[in-house]
Design a protein around this motif. Structure first.
Motif, PDB file in Angstrom:
ATOM      1  N   MET A  88       1.027  -1.033   0.300  1.00 13.96           N
ATOM      2  CA  MET A  88       0.010   0.088  -0.033  1.00 13.96           C
ATOM      3  C   MET A  88       1.355   1.295   0.060  1.00 13.96           C
ATOM      4  SD  MET A  88      -2.709   0.362   1.042  1.00 13.96           S
ATOM      5  CE  MET A  88      -4.286   1.657   0.605  1.00 13.96           C
ATOM      6  N   VAL A  89       0.874   2.290  -1.060  1.00 14.85           N
ATOM      7  CA  VAL A  89       1.105   3.281  -0.902  1.00 14.85           C
ATOM      8  C   VAL A  89       0.496   4.424   0.333  1.00 14.85           C
ATOM      9  CG1 VAL A  89       1.913   5.520  -2.592  1.00 14.85           C
ATOM     10  CG2 VAL A  89       1.536   3.108  -3.417  1.00 14.85           C
ATOM     11  N   GLU A  90       1.643   4.981   1.195  1.00 18.32           N
ATOM     12  CA  GLU A  90       1.589   6.005   2.041  1.00 18.32           C
ATOM     13  C   GLU A  90       0.665   7.430   1.013  1.00 18.32           C
ATOM     14  OE1 GLU A  90       3.913   7.190   5.473  1.00 18.32           O
ATOM     15  OE2 GLU A  90       4.402   5.021   5.852  1.00 18.32           O
ATOM     16  N   GLY A  91       0.035   8.250   1.439  1.00 23.06           N
ATOM     17  CA  GLY A  91      -1.168   8.789   1.215  1.00 23.06           C
ATOM     18  C   GLY A  91      -1.639   8.812  -0.961  1.00 23.06           C
ATOM     19  N   LEU A  92      -2.251   7.800  -0.664  1.00 21.91           N
ATOM     20  CA  LEU A  92      -2.293   7.565  -2.153  1.00 21.91           C
ATOM     21  C   LEU A  92      -4.300   8.006  -1.917  1.00 21.91           C
ATOM     22  CD1 LEU A  92      -1.765   6.033  -5.323  1.00 21.91           C
ATOM     23  CD2 LEU A  92      -2.892   4.165  -3.946  1.00 21.91           C
ATOM     24  N   ASP A  93      -4.748   7.867  -0.577  1.00 17.57           N
ATOM     25  CA  ASP A  93      -6.270   8.714  -1.060  1.00 17.57           C
ATOM     26  C   ASP A  93      -6.219   9.777  -1.175  1.00 17.57           C
ATOM     27  OD1 ASP A  93      -6.722   6.268  -1.015  1.00 17.57           O
ATOM     28  OD2 ASP A  93      -6.905   5.759   1.442  1.00 17.57           O
ATOM     29  N   ARG A  94      -5.156  10.626  -0.462  1.00 17.28           N
ATOM     30  CA  ARG A  94      -5.004  12.158  -0.546  1.00 17.28           C
ATOM     31  C   ARG A  94      -4.421  12.550  -2.303  1.00 17.28           C
ATOM     32  NH1 ARG A  94      -0.511  15.651   0.379  1.00 17.28           N
ATOM     33  NH2 ARG A  94      -1.461  17.870   1.426  1.00 17.28           N
TER      34      ARG A  94
END
Length: 134
Positions: A1-7
């Motif tokens: 999972m990539v951190e900050g992907l939702d943002r």
């Protein structure tokens, strides 16, 4: 999972179409500059290897050496790939990494390592400028 992907996804969807056009242009310019430097550093016997170096939107031709891609299916239109080799220049791997009988003669990854920070900066500036102008 990539951190900050939702943002990132939320902000990306908020950027107007003209911003994406500016980012595409910055990516194309950066890719062209990198390819030109790779051409100048590629071993040149008959020119086949240098002629095999290029960039494309999306997937690279089969059998080529690639830096990697950025994006995924969702961002397919914004994924650029720089490549070398394939076809008659199948030996790009051998030149880049060497073999048991031949030392490496890198022309591909060293250019990317030196240029990648500049590429990211160039794209970030294009995004910032487009957002300011939107």
């Amino acid at each position: 999972m990539v951190e900050g992907l939702d943002r990132f996804n939320r902000r990306w969807k908020a950027i107007p179409k003209n911003a994406r056009i500016n980012v595409r242009a910055a990516m194309e310019d950066a890719a062209t500059d990198i390819v030109e430097e790779m051409w100048s550093r590629a071993p040149y016997d008959d020119g086949v290897l240098a002629a095999s170096i290029g960039w494309t939107w999306g997937e690279a031709p089969a059998g080529t050496l690639t830096i990697g891609t950025v994006g995924g299916r969702e961002y397919g239109a914004m994924r650029i790939t720089i490549f070398a080799g394939g076809g008659d220049a199948f030996y790009a791997w051998f030149q880049e990494f060497g073999t048991q009988d031949m030392p490496a003669n890198p022309f591909f990854y060293p250019v990317w390592r030196v240029r990648r920070k500049n590429v990211r900066s160039r794209i970030s500036r294009a995004i910032s400028k487009a957002i300011r102008e939107s």
